[in-house]
Motif scaffolding. Structure first.
Motif, PDB file in Angstrom:
ATOM      1  N   ALA A 106      22.398 -31.207 133.373  1.00 47.91           N
ATOM      2  CA  ALA A 106      22.484 -32.649 133.629  1.00 47.91           C
ATOM      3  C   ALA A 106      21.189 -33.137 134.272  1.00 47.91           C
ATOM      4  O   ALA A 106      20.708 -34.233 133.972  1.00 47.91           O
ATOM      5  N   GLN A 159      18.467 -47.126 132.196  1.00 50.52           N
ATOM      6  CA  GLN A 159      18.803 -45.803 132.723  1.00 50.52           C
ATOM      7  C   GLN A 159      19.642 -45.953 133.995  1.00 50.52           C
ATOM      8  O   GLN A 159      19.342 -46.764 134.865  1.00 50.52           O
ATOM      9  N   ALA A 206      28.538 -33.386 135.187  1.00 52.47           N
ATOM     10  CA  ALA A 206      27.310 -33.052 134.453  1.00 52.47           C
ATOM     11  C   ALA A 206      27.450 -33.431 132.979  1.00 52.47           C
ATOM     12  O   ALA A 206      26.519 -33.963 132.360  1.00 52.47           O
ATOM     13  N   THR A 207      28.628 -33.170 132.415  1.00 51.23           N
ATOM     14  CA  THR A 207      28.865 -33.479 130.990  1.00 51.23           C
ATOM     15  C   THR A 207      28.803 -34.988 130.741  1.00 51.23           C
ATOM     16  O   THR A 207      28.193 -35.450 129.768  1.00 51.23           O
ATOM     17  N   GLN A 256      22.829 -40.195 129.884  1.00 53.78           N
ATOM     18  CA  GLN A 256      21.362 -40.178 129.944  1.00 53.78           C
ATOM     19  C   GLN A 256      20.736 -40.043 128.554  1.00 53.78           C
ATOM     20  O   GLN A 256      19.809 -40.769 128.212  1.00 53.78           O
ATOM     21  N   LEU A 257      21.237 -39.101 127.784  1.00 56.68           N
ATOM     22  CA  LEU A 257      20.597 -38.835 126.481  1.00 56.68           C
ATOM     23  C   LEU A 257      21.130 -39.733 125.368  1.00 56.68           C
ATOM     24  O   LEU A 257      20.492 -39.870 124.327  1.00 56.68           O
ATOM     25  N   ILE A 296      14.552 -35.927 131.429  1.00 62.78           N
ATOM     26  CA  ILE A 296      14.100 -36.330 130.081  1.00 62.78           C
ATOM     27  C   ILE A 296      14.170 -37.849 129.948  1.00 62.78           C
ATOM     28  O   ILE A 296      13.244 -38.504 129.482  1.00 62.78           O
ATOM     29  N   ARG A 297      15.291 -38.385 130.405  1.00 67.17           N
ATOM     30  CA  ARG A 297      15.475 -39.838 130.289  1.00 67.17           C
ATOM     31  C   ARG A 297      14.454 -40.587 131.152  1.00 67.17           C
ATOM     32  O   ARG A 297      13.900 -41.610 130.739  1.00 67.17           O
ATOM     33  N   SER A 298      14.179 -40.069 132.332  1.00 68.36           N
ATOM     34  CA  SER A 298      13.202 -40.720 133.218  1.00 68.36           C
ATOM     35  C   SER A 298      11.824 -40.717 132.575  1.00 68.36           C
ATOM     36  O   SER A 298      11.077 -41.709 132.643  1.00 68.36           O
ATOM     37  N   THR A 313      27.297 -37.193 132.688  1.00 64.54           N
ATOM     38  CA  THR A 313      25.920 -37.631 132.975  1.00 64.54           C
ATOM     39  C   THR A 313      25.012 -37.361 131.772  1.00 64.54           C
ATOM     40  O   THR A 313      24.212 -38.209 131.363  1.00 64.54           O
ATOM     41  N   ASN A 314      25.155 -36.174 131.213  1.00 67.43           N
ATOM     42  CA  ASN A 314      24.355 -35.798 130.041  1.00 67.43           C
ATOM     43  C   ASN A 314      24.549 -36.807 128.911  1.00 67.43           C
ATOM     44  O   ASN A 314      23.593 -37.254 128.270  1.00 67.43           O
ATOM     45  N   LYS A 317      21.658 -33.930 122.984  1.00 65.93           N
ATOM     46  CA  LYS A 317      22.879 -34.255 123.743  1.00 65.93           C
ATOM     47  C   LYS A 317      23.974 -33.199 123.567  1.00 65.93           C
ATOM     48  O   LYS A 317      24.695 -32.883 124.501  1.00 65.93           O
ATOM     49  N   LEU A 336      37.022 -27.981 132.693  1.00 66.65           N
ATOM     50  CA  LEU A 336      35.749 -28.019 133.429  1.00 66.65           C
ATOM     51  C   LEU A 336      35.993 -28.233 134.917  1.00 66.65           C
ATOM     52  O   LEU A 336      36.970 -28.887 135.310  1.00 66.65           O
ATOM     53  N   THR A 366      30.032 -31.904 124.615  1.00 67.94           N
ATOM     54  CA  THR A 366      29.641 -30.520 124.903  1.00 67.94           C
ATOM     55  C   THR A 366      29.550 -30.329 126.419  1.00 67.94           C
ATOM     56  O   THR A 366      28.840 -31.093 127.080  1.00 67.94           O
ATOM     57  N   PRO A 367      30.261 -29.356 126.973  1.00 65.96           N
ATOM     58  CA  PRO A 367      30.210 -29.144 128.430  1.00 65.96           C
ATOM     59  C   PRO A 367      28.790 -28.835 128.893  1.00 65.96           C
ATOM     60  O   PRO A 367      28.047 -28.124 128.210  1.00 65.96           O
ATOM     61  N   ARG A 368      28.421 -29.380 130.050  1.00 64.84           N
ATOM     62  CA  ARG A 368      27.082 -29.180 130.593  1.00 64.84           C
ATOM     63  C   ARG A 368      27.171 -28.671 132.028  1.00 64.84           C
ATOM     64  O   ARG A 368      28.134 -28.973 132.745  1.00 64.84           O
ATOM     65  N   THR A 369      26.143 -27.947 132.437  1.00 62.45           N
ATOM     66  CA  THR A 369      26.052 -27.503 133.827  1.00 62.45           C
ATOM     67  C   THR A 369      25.273 -28.554 134.610  1.00 62.45           C
ATOM     68  O   THR A 369      24.641 -29.445 134.016  1.00 62.45           O
ATOM     69  N   ALA A 370      25.290 -28.404 135.935  1.00 64.62           N
ATOM     70  CA  ALA A 370      24.549 -29.342 136.779  1.00 64.62           C
ATOM     71  C   ALA A 370      23.055 -29.275 136.454  1.00 64.62           C
ATOM     72  O   ALA A 370      22.358 -30.301 136.453  1.00 64.62           O
ATOM     73  N   ALA A 413      18.675 -33.564 131.673  1.00 67.50           N
ATOM     74  CA  ALA A 413      18.940 -34.793 130.923  1.00 67.50           C
ATOM     75  C   ALA A 413      18.392 -36.005 131.668  1.00 67.50           C
ATOM     76  O   ALA A 413      17.783 -36.907 131.066  1.00 67.50           O
ATOM     77  N   VAL A 414      18.599 -36.030 132.996  1.00 69.02           N
ATOM     78  CA  VAL A 414      18.097 -37.142 133.807  1.00 69.02           C
ATOM     79  C   VAL A 414      16.570 -37.163 133.760  1.00 69.02           C
ATOM     80  O   VAL A 414      15.949 -38.226 133.595  1.00 69.02           O
TER      81      VAL A 414
END
Lengths: 94, 320
Positions: free
Chosen positions: B237, A53, A18-19, A25-26, B243-245, A21-22, B301, A11, B230-234, B240-241
């Protein structure tokens, strides 16, 4: 998931941040460590449960100036090669 | 007349087939020297043991701990020698008896099978075939019930490994611990364990347990492989932020003191969950709905579709 999880080593810095952070957060977690997997070209990320959070994560090459609070300096696989990086936590809402 | 001839054939076949099943004992090991096999040298008589134990207790009572330790070790080593000698004989007999049984069983099977082929009378042929089937079933049942279909080598190998482990613990304790820390009774418990480590049931349990441990390890390895993030893009992400907020905001409102805000938050939670494909019911509390949303977030996630779906449901139900 709480515990240590493998993270792909191919990556980019942005995707790695991002990975992670995801996951935080979730999954209601906090990253506590990031290291190179000694067995194969990938990273190992350790998380603990955290109900609060947190701000998103940002990754920069070691020594460069990032925004937010620096939380880790480590070596990690980025785009397939191990390099020294700094992890920053951005303020919430950014 | 024909039946008589068949019987003669049967007798001849059985006689020839049973020949190899006799006398294989001397091919499995050298002759044991008389001194090594003499019971008088190794056997620890009950009267001697009782006397030693009495002396040991007296030494403890008198505070002669060094003497007590010497007596404890003497008793333990003598019992150990007996167990060792008996085990060696047991191991040899296990091999010879089981191999003898298997060879005999093979011979009988071959004999019946050959006889069934050679005899002419249909009734005798049928009888022999039925006997062969019954014999094979009994043989398999014996193997299953007594040895769990494990080879003699694997059972002996496990017994040896378990015995060596127990023996090493025992010898270390006898050599390094005094009688206050490691009493004769403690040594006795370890000696009993040492004896049982050399039994077939114990070996079978160890083998099964070892297989279970290997399976657990394999499951952990597999689980670790599955748990790679699982790889994520910006952009993901950021979703995700967001949703959490939203979750944090709704959680604060739903559990806060303002009843109208709480009711509104519960309605929004339902819309989000329904929009993302999760069913809700009218009797679910705010806490139930929040728990459902947390579960939906955890599911999103590692799943791109679920993440996109949840994000879309939030944008539709709770536009910022």
């Amino acid at each position: 998931m709480v515990g240590t999880n493998p993270v792909p080593g191919n990556l980019s810095m942005e995707e790695l941040a991002a990975t992670l952070t995801n996951e935080e957060q979730l999954g209601f977690e906090r990253l506590t460590a990031l290291a190179v997997d000694p067995a194969q070209p990938r990273n190992l990320a350790t998380f603990v449960a955290d109900p609060a959070q947190l701000g998103a994560l940002l990754i920069c090459a070691s020594g460069s100036t990032g925004s937010g609070d620096k939380i880790l300096s480590t070596t990690a696989y980025v785009s397939g090669a191990p390099i020294k990086i700094d992890l920053y936590r951005l303020k919430r809402g950014k | 007349m024909r039946l008589l001839n068949d019987c003669r054939i049967l007798l001849a076949v059985f006689s020839i087939a049973l020949l190899p099943a006799t006398g294989c004992r001397n091919t499995l090991g050298p002759k044991m020297p008389p001194a090594l096999g003499a019971p008088s040298i190794t056997v620890y008589k009950a009267s001697e043991f009782t006397e030693d134990l009495k002396n040991y207790r007296a030494a403890i009572a008198a505070g002669e701990l060094v003497r007590a330790k010497a007596l404890r070790n003497q008793m333990a080593y003598r019992v150990m020698v007996d167990i060792e000698a008996d085990y060696s004989r047991f191991e040899m007999s296990l091999t010879t008896q089981r191999a003898g049984f298997e060879t005999g069983a093979d011979t009988v099977q071959l004999g019946i099978s050959a006889a069934a082929t050679l005899v002419g009378a249909t009734e005798v042929k049928d009888m022999l075939t039925a006997s062969l089937t019954a014999f094979q079933g009994t043989r398999l049942s014996l193997d299953k019930n007594f040895f769990r279909e494990k080879t003699t080598e694997s059972i002996i190998s496990q017994m040896r490994a378990s015995r060596k482990t127990k023996q090493a613990e025992l010898i270390t304790s006898l050599g390094t611990r005094d009688v206050r820390e490691y009493t004769w009774d403690s040594a006795w418990i370890d000696l009993v364990d040492f004896y049982y480590a050399g039994t077939v049931p114990s070996a079978l349990v160890e083998i099964a347990s070892s297989t279970g441990t290997k399976a657990d390890r394999a499951t952990t390895t597999l689980s670790n492989a599955v748990k790679a993030l699982t790889p994520r893009t910006a952009a993901q992400a950021k979703q995700a932020v967001d949703i959490r907020s939203t979750y944090e905001k709704l959680a604060a409102e739903a559990t806060g003191s303002d009843a109208s805000k709480a009711a509104s938050a519960a309605q929004t939670l339902k819309k989000i969950l329904n929009g993302a494909g999760y069913k809700t019911t009218d009797d679910e509390s705010a806490a139930d709905l929040l728990e459902k949303l947390r579960a939906a977030m955890r599911a999103a996630k590692d799943d791109n579709d679920k993440l996109a779906s949840l994000n879309a449901a939030i944008e539709a139900a709770d536009p910022q």
